[in-house]
Every structure is written in structure tokens, then in C-alpha cells.
Design an enzyme around this catalytic site. Structure first.
Site, PDB file in Angstrom:
ATOM      1  CB  CYS A  30      -0.942  -0.025   1.204  1.00 28.00           C
ATOM      2  SG  CYS A  30      -0.100  -0.090   2.803  1.00 28.00           S
ATOM      3  CG  HIS A 559      39.314  -4.057  -0.149  1.00 26.74           C
ATOM      4  ND1 HIS A 559      40.538  -4.379  -0.698  1.00 26.74           N
ATOM      5  CD2 HIS A 559      38.423  -4.116  -1.177  1.00 26.74           C
ATOM      6  CE1 HIS A 559      40.406  -4.610  -1.988  1.00 26.74           C
ATOM      7  NE2 HIS A 559      39.130  -4.452  -2.307  1.00 26.74           N
TER       8      HIS A 559
END
Length: 637
Positions: A30, A559
Site C-alpha cells: 500500500c 578490504h
């Protein structure tokens, strides 16, 4: 590797929390919620879904597992569908009449709700223009814009036919043909009129003509903007089609099913479904009008006060067809007029929280949520993210909505289109009732909700003290509030690998060194075991890189090595998988540093905070040679 959008991340986390896409019987959305019907509720982890970043709250109502997202729900819904979630047969909410009725209403009206709201807003802008310059209404420019604003509502049966056909699993094109026949009766001249002219079926009936079908009298109703007749017609069509699919030979089924369906359904609608359902709809609209005529202040007060309570449980959707029927029958909606103060009051209470709270996470939610409520009329973020959590502001908003709604309704206020009540659409009430009382009602509702929340206060969410403990406080009177000093660390990340710490600016990679990806530091590793610097969910896992999102919304990247993606996993032995959870200090991977250096790559490991969440700064604290799990970064503010 393509970057995953935040909507895709939310979709993945939500689906994981509800037991996977295999557990989804159906999904729709909705204005602010994903509405799931699940095969097995026991497989869903409500707390896990609620803790997902981007999820405001989870509500279970009407047989649905409703995930409140906010204004970006459409984006998340598309991401959910892209995951392969498909509606299967039986996608209806479980339970009794009310849950099924709610599910029916949302599935039919939600797909074009914002289109209805948009044309309502366009009507409101045109009303303002006419008030400023009355002569504008007689221009062709006005006529063209009014056609754009009014056409959707006049031809509403076509939109309803499309969504109802999907809901009832009927042929959409046949459904549109049926809806077109209803509109045709009021728009296309087909019956002989006076002076040799032709008139519409509806005009012929109104002029006293005798309409029959195979000798059976036809009571012609008005089908422009028809809501209930269209939905019932498509429901009847779906059963006729299923019957015909079973009995007609396959060789002729493709054209005979729609042929027989149209030949049967359209007359039945004109003879029975249309007249009966139109009378029911008119009776509902008349009952509302009579209630407002007898005691408008009481009706507006009750409706304005209870509206946000209905929103909590998703029950406000039950009023969408009622308001639509009001507009069809009466030309305006008095129910909508009393909702403006209720919604604006919720925004006012939320804004007061924004000003008074000492909790930075709550403040970050309250600001955008109050703007959403004020401007767009969307209050779910305000309710679930702010006022309902604090309780008292929600009650204050209800009081403001009730008083303001009573004042607005007392002046006979009403909206001339389907609008989502908010500041932008307030002009839709210009042409009905006393607009001054509408403004006064809105002002009073805002003043009560804001004033009570700001002055009387509320029990604030716990805030962190310097020693890391929580302290409760009552915002508004200063009792027991403990603010976090600007330079006090409220979260600490640890070093992911043992070695020598170097500043991020010294990393021989321009992207990392520039800080474009975020703040942090780097480590020249002395060993190959790499650990999680923070607890949370692994949102991305590659052999050489790991993305972690904490439960508080902090996102970090570990990383390992520079350009080591080219090793394609050689030398890395990950100990975790994407989607899993880790605690700070858990092993992420074992790395063979010799493989990296022998291949000519730099093993320098980078720790970056790509999203600090609600924190204002990232401060490196580690220097020199450190062991694993040593304090590395402080998140402050």
C-alpha cells in the site's frame, strides 16, 4: 561486481526474516507497507524483520504480516518481486470476514491509489487558481487540466476492472469490456430521443423511456465512477469464466469464453447487480451525510480522533471504498474533511519530539517523519517510528485530531476529490463548508498535539552515558536526561588483523586514500587471520572483501589487499557466508599472505566506515603495531 541498492538489501533481509520467498503466499503493498500473506507464520522472525535497517515496524493484522517501510515502499516492493516472489493461488488473508475484506480492499485499490491522490491534488490546485482568478474557470487551459484531473474518477470502473480482475483471476480485457459497457450506458447515444436525436441509455431512462432486456424491465443506474457494481461484476465474471473453461471444448474456448461471458454478465449487471449495488452504495453515502447533518462536530471528532488508531492496524483501508462512494454520490467527502486535523496533529507531535528528544537516532527518524506527515499526509513513519514508541505523543496527537476534526466538521468541511489529507491537499476543501473553520480546526489540532508533546513532555528513549550504560530521561522536564558529550565515543570498532597501523591517506590507492568511500585506517598485516571489527550482518562477502552492517545501522568494509580481486579467491579461505551474522572478533577469513605477495600484490588491509549511521564522526585511535581485536576506530556523536 554490480553494487547492490539499499532497496535490494532491505528486500533480501526482509525475505530472510519471514522464512524465505518460499514462505510467501502473496505480497502486495500500500502507501507505506509491504503486505505479506505467509504459508507458515512460525517461520517468520518478527524481531529480526523489525531490526532490519529501513524497516520502521512490523504489524500483524487481518491475516497479513505487514512490514512498514515508509515512502520508499514501492522501491522495496519491486526489489522483493525481483527476488522471484510471485503471487500464487490462495493468496488471500486467513481468518474471518474482516481480514478477508481488508485484503480485498487493499489488493483492488492500492495499485492506483497514488493516481487517485494525484488527480485529487490537481483538482485542489485548480480550486486555488479559480479562487485567485475566477475567470480562469472559463478558459480552455482550465478545461484541459480539469479533464486530466476528472477523467480518472469518471472512468474509475476501468481501473477497478483491471485490479479486480487480477484479484479474482479473471480475464482483464474482458473485465475492461464489461466496465466499458457500464460507462457506455451514460456516455454514448444509442437510443432514439426527441427530434430525431439519439440519447444515452441513462438519459433515455431518466426521460421516462421504458428500458427492457428480452422483455425484462431494466432499472438504469448511474455507472460513471461506479465502485461496487464494477467489483461485483468482475467477481461474477470470474465465476462464469471458470465454469465455461470447464465445459466448453478446447478448440473453441479462446473466443467463446469471452463471447459468452460478455453476453451473460453485462445484461445481469444491468438487470440485477447494478441496481442493487448502486442502491447499497447510495445508502452508505446517504447515511454518512445524514450523520454529519445531525451532529457534524461529534462525527468529525470521533472520526478524527480514531483515524490514527485505525492506521496502526491497517483498518483505515476499509474506508477507501466508502470515501470513493461518497464522492460518487455526493460530489465531495465530508469524512475526508475531518481527517486533515488528525494527520497534521500527528506530524506536529512528531516535530515536537524532534525538537525535544536527546536520542540522536530518534531525532533522525522524527525529522523526516514529521515532514512526511505534514506535506504528504503519510503518517506511518511518524506513528511507528516515533509517537507510538513514546506513547504520550501518540495520545496527544489523537486528542488534537479529535478536537480539530470536530471543529472542521462543524463547519461542513469536505474534500472535492480523493486526496491524501496533508498540507499540499488542504485546498481540496476550499469549495465545501466553512474553509475558515477547516483552517482553525487544523491549527487547533496542530497546537494541541505540538503543545502537549513539547510542554508536558514524554519519557525519552534511553541515551548512552560516558560509561556506556543507558540512562532514561523524560524529555521536556530535564528529569534524568543524560546527554552524550560531543567528544564521547558511543561505539568502537576493532582492528581486523594484527600488524602495523597506517593512516588511510597513506594507502597507495586513490579511492581509499581520498576518503571517498568513508573514513577509516589501514593495517600492514603481520599474520593472515582477519576478524570482524564489529558485530552485525554480512551484507556482502567476497574472498578478499567483507561488508558488515551492525544492528544500529553502521556499515563497514574490510578490504584485504589492493587489487586482490584479480586473484579470484586464490589464497583466501573465508570462514563466513553472505547473509550470516558475526560478533565483533569473529574470524572472517584465513589469508595466505605469501600467495598475495608472491603474485605481486600489496596485502595492506583497509578498514572503512562506509556509513556511520547516526554518528557524526569517525575517529581513528589505533597507532603503531597492534594485535587483532585492538581498538581501532571510535564513532562519536
Amino acid at each position: 561486481m554490480a553494487t547492490q541498492s539499499k532497496y535490494e538489501t532491505i528486500a533480501e533481509d526482509v525475505l530472510r526474516g519471514i522464512g524465505g520467498k518460499e514462505n510467501v503466499r502473496s505480497v502486495a503493498h500500500c502507501a507505506t507497507r509491504l503486505r505479506f500473506v505467509l504459508d507458515d507464520r512460525s517461520k517468520a522472525d518478527k524481531e529480526a524483520v523489525e531490526s532490519t535497517r529501513g524497516v520502521i515496524a512490523v504489524v500483524e493484522a487481518g491475516g497479513q504480516f505487514q512490514v512498514v517501510i515508509g515512502n520508499t515502499v514501492g522501491n522495496v516492493y519491486q526489489a522483493v518481486v525481483a527476488q522471484g516472489v510471485e503471487e500464487r493461488d490462495g493468496g488471500t488473508a486467513a481468518g474471518g470476514f474482516l481480514p478477508r475484506a481488508m485484503d480485498l480492499v487493499t489488493s483492488i485499490f492500492t495499485p492506483f491509489l497514488w493516481t487517485l491522490a494525484a488527480v485529487g491534488l490537481l483538482k485542489a490546485f485548480l480550486a486555488v487558481a479559480v479562487k485567485i482568478s475566477p475567470g480562469f474557470q472559463g478558459t480552455s487551459t482550465y478545461a484541459i487540466w480539469f479533464a486530466a484531473a476528472d477523467a480518472v474518477f469518471q472512468f474509475l470502473p476501468v481501473l477497478l476492472a483491471i485490479t479486480a480482475a487480477k484479484r479474482f483471476k479473471a480475464n482483464q480485457f474482458t473485465s475492461v469490456a464489461i466496465a466499458g459497457a457500464l460507462i457506455y450506458s451514460a456516455t454514448i447515444p444509442v437510443m432514439p430521443g426527441k427530434n430525431g436525436t439519439s440519447v444515452t441509455l441513462q438519459a433515455f431512462d431518466q426521460a421516462g423511456g421504458h428500458l427492457t432486456f428480452l422483455g425484462i424491465p431494466v432499472v438504469m443506474a448511474s455507472y460513471l465512477s461506479a465502485v461496487i457494481p464494477t467489483i461485483l461484476a468482475v467477481y461474477f465474471q470470474s465465476h462464469v469464466e471458470r465454469l465455461l473453461e470447464r465445459v466448453l471444448p478446447t478448440v473453441i474456448r479462446n473466443f467463446t469464453v469471452p463471447l459468452v461471458t460478455l453476453a451473460l454478465v453485462v445484461p445481469v449487471v444491468f438487470l440485477a447487480i447494478g441496481p442493487v449495488s448502486s442502491q447499497v452504495g447510495d445508502a452508505v453515502a446517504s447515511a454518512i451525510k445524514n450523520l454529519w447533518d445531525v451532529a457534524p462536530w461529534a462525527a468529525g471528532g470521533v472520526f478524527g480522533g480514531l483515524w490514527q488508531v485505525l492506521v496502526i492496524f491497517g483498518l483505515h483501508w476499509a474506508f477507501v471504498p466508502v470515501i470513493t462512494q461518497e464522492l460518487t454520490t455526493n460530489g465531495h467527502s465530508v469524512m475526508t474533511g475531518s481527517l486533515f486535523p488528525a494527520i497534521l496533529a500527528q506530524g506536529a507531535a512528531t516535530f515536537a519530539v524532534f525538537l525535544r528528544t536527546r536520542d540522536q537516532d530518534l531525532k533522525a527518524v522524527a525529522g523526516p517523519a514529521s515532514l512526511s506527515a505534514f506535506v504528504a499526509g503519510i503518517t506511518e513513519p511518524a506513528i511507528y517510528g516515533v509517537t507510538l514508541r513514546l506513547k504520550r505523543p501518540f495520545v496527544f496527537a489523537i486528542i488534537g485530531g479529535a478536537v480539530g476534526g470536530a471543529i472542521a466538521a462543524a463547519g461542513g468541511s469536505g474534500a472535492d476529490g480523493f486526496v491524501v489529507p496533508g498540507a499540499l491537499t488542504l485546498a481540496s476543501t476550499l469549495g465545501f463548508g466553512n474553509f475558515a473553520l477547516q483552517l482553525i480546526g487544523c491549527g487547533v489540532g496542530i497546537a494541541i498535539a505540538f503543545g502537549l508533546t513539547f510542554v508536558a513532555g514524554f519519557k525519552d528513549l534511553p541515551t548512552a552515558t560516558a560509561d556506556g550504560k543507558a540512562a532514561d530521561g523524560k524529555a521536556g522536564d530535564g528529569a534524568g536526561d543524560t546527554a552524550v558529550a560531543p567528544d564521547t565515543a558511543v561505539a568502537t570498532l576493532t582492528v581486523p588483523v594484527a600488524g602495523k597501523v597506517v593512516p588511510l591517506s597513506e594507502v597507495p590507492d586513490k579511492v581509499f586514500a581520498s576518503g571517498a568511500m568513508g573514513s577509516g585506517l589501514a593495517v600492514i598485516p603481520s599474520e593472515g587471520k582477519v576478524y570482524a571489527p564489529i558485530g552485525g550482518t554480512l551484507v556482502s562477502v567476497m574472498p578478499h572483501a567483507f561488508g558488515i552492517r551492525s544492528d544500529t545501522g553502521v556499515e563497514v568494509l574490510v578490504h584485504i589487499g589492493l587489487n586482490t580481486v584479480e586473484l579470484k579467491g586464490r589464497g583466501f579461505t573465508p570462514a563466513v557466508a553472505q547473509g550470516g551474522r558475526v560478533a565483533a572478533g569473529d574470524l572472517l577469513t584465513d589469508v595466505d599472505l605469501k600467495v598475495i605477495t608472491d603474485a605481486g600484490y600489496d596485502p595492506m588491509t583497509v578498514l572503512i566506515v562506509t556509513d556511520p549511521g547516526s554518528h557524526s564522526a569517525v575517529v581513528p585511535t589505533a597507532t603503531g603495531d597492534v594485535g587483532p581485536r585492538h581498538a581501532a576506530l571510535d564513532l562519536i556523536g
